[in-house]
Design an enzyme around this catalytic site. Structure first.
Site, mmCIF file in Angstrom:
data_model
loop_
_atom_site.group_PDB
_atom_site.id
_atom_site.type_symbol
_atom_site.label_atom_id
_atom_site.label_comp_id
_atom_site.label_asym_id
_atom_site.label_seq_id
_atom_site.Cartn_x
_atom_site.Cartn_y
_atom_site.Cartn_z
ATOM 1 N N SER A 126 32.296 -16.448 -0.556
ATOM 2 C CA SER A 126 32.643 -15.082 -0.900
ATOM 3 C C SER A 126 34.148 -14.968 -1.139
ATOM 4 O O SER A 126 34.692 -15.679 -1.973
ATOM 5 C CB SER A 126 32.156 -14.130 0.198
ATOM 6 O OG SER A 126 32.225 -12.788 -0.200
ATOM 7 N N GLU A 230 28.172 -17.900 -7.974
ATOM 8 C CA GLU A 230 27.222 -16.982 -7.336
ATOM 9 C C GLU A 230 27.886 -15.627 -7.211
ATOM 10 O O GLU A 230 29.100 -15.510 -7.362
ATOM 11 C CB GLU A 230 26.796 -17.504 -5.961
ATOM 12 C CG GLU A 230 27.946 -17.662 -4.946
ATOM 13 C CD GLU A 230 28.373 -16.377 -4.260
ATOM 14 O OE1 GLU A 230 27.521 -15.463 -4.113
ATOM 15 O OE2 GLU A 230 29.544 -16.267 -3.871
ATOM 16 N N HIS A 300 25.047 -15.343 -1.462
ATOM 17 C CA HIS A 300 24.868 -14.334 -0.410
ATOM 18 C C HIS A 300 23.382 -14.194 -0.091
ATOM 19 O O HIS A 300 22.773 -13.134 -0.274
ATOM 20 C CB HIS A 300 25.468 -13.010 -0.854
ATOM 21 C CG HIS A 300 26.973 -13.016 -0.902
ATOM 22 N ND1 HIS A 300 27.674 -13.692 -1.868
ATOM 23 C CD2 HIS A 300 27.896 -12.429 -0.100
ATOM 24 C CE1 HIS A 300 28.981 -13.512 -1.663
ATOM 25 N NE2 HIS A 300 29.133 -12.756 -0.600
#
Length: 329
Positions: A126, A230, A300
């Site tokens: 992230s 992602e 995630h």
């Protein structure tokens, strides 16, 4: 003793033996970006990691709070440098969120690199993407430096049992990677890529975070690499827009392959009229000569593998079975 080194999610298991992963290592949990709203997940993560055989230390400011951040910028930057100076075996981010971008211009990149050289494995995903890619951008001459895209302490090891607890594949791949056993990951991809066999530097992470680095000194200039991506809470049209930005910047065409992980937690719109994530990917595929694979178990989502960011890897596809491997370290 036979050592298992493949996290193969096509089989739903990492294929390891637990005894191989009970190696005692110091893990420091730190919060470089978004605030940890409640202490319970952090404490649960520490408990679970200890049960796996790790010696766990929680950074003094891991639970600091300032607006939506884990302490003000100075506090979080000091925490990052403090962890680097301590050079634990594993530096595991508690969570992502937002906040690393504020720190990039002030990070002592030589200090971070030195901790890696001393054996620290920086792990997370992230918002931590900016630290991982920034290290590649600022240590061009330092061969062999890599970090690990992988789980987050609170989001993964701190997930309550009522919410599913710790995913077995995620935990097993993490422990294998951390004690040096993991040499490859396997996953199922779409048809049409049989025979792909390429080598290059593995890099990438969160798509929006990566795109935010474009045009800055913190963006690595990697050609002939394998780029993995992602994201979360981004509608397919936003995914397409970000991927097209990379294509128009020449980055996609400069890679050997693009590997897409999970794009999760987005909502359909009545304006879509049949437009889907698959539509978005096909639109990007039509504009680049670089193969774009899907199916990487990373993002995630509960099930995620660990990936060595900055390492030289080989990506090979047989039928629909994809394998990504690297040297043992």
């Amino acid at each position: 003793m036979t050592r298992h080194t493949l996290c193969d999610t096509t089989e739903g298991t990492c294929g390891h033996t637990d005894a191989e992963h009970q190696k005692m290592s110091m893990v420091t949990l730190f919060t470089p970006a978004g605030v940890v709203a409640k202490a319970a997940p952090l404490k649960l993560a520490a408990k679970r990691l200890k049960a796996l055989g790790y010696e766990v230390s929680i950074d003094a400011d891991a639970l600091a709070k300032h607006q939506r951040f884990a302490g003000d910028d100075a506090t979080r930057l000091a925490a990052l440098h403090r962890v680097a100076e301590q050079a634990p075996s594993i530096a595991l981010a508690t969570r992502g969120g937002y906040g690393m971008t504020r720190l990039l211009d002030g990070i002592d990149w030589a200090l971070i690199a030195r901790s890696v050289e001393q054996g620290t494995r920086w792990v997370g995903q992230s918002d931590l993407t900016s630290l991982q890619l920034g290290l590649l951008a600022h240590t061009k001459s330092a061969a062999g430096l890599h970090t690990w895209a992988g789980p987050l302490a609170c989001d993964d090891f701190g997930r309550a049992e009522s919410d599913g607890g710790v995913d077995d594949v995620t935990q097993d791949c993490f422990t294998e990677a951390m004690d040096g056993a993991l040499e490859a990951v396997g996953f199922r991809t779409e048809a049409g890529f049989d025979g792909v066999d390429v080598k290059g530097t593995l890099w990438g992470g969160n798509l929006c975070v990566l795109n935010s680095l474009l045009g800055t000194p913190h963006m690595p200039r990697i050609k002939g690499g394998i780029l993995f991506l992602e994201d979360v809470n981004e509608h397919p049209y936003r995914i397409e827009r970000n991927l097209l930005q990379l294509q128009q910047a020449g980055i996609l065409d400069a890679q050997k392959a693009i590997v897409l992980g999970a794009f999760s937690a987005w909502r359909k719109s009545p304006l879509d009229r049949g437009y889907t994530l698959k539509s978005a990917i096909e639109a990007v595929r039509a504009r680049t000569r670089t193969p774009i694979l899907t199916g990487l178990p990373f993002g995630h989502v509960p099930t995620k593998v660990c990936l060595p960011v900055g390492a030289k890897v080989t990506l090979a596809v047989q039928g629909r079975d994809a394998f990504m491997g690297w040297d043992h370290f």
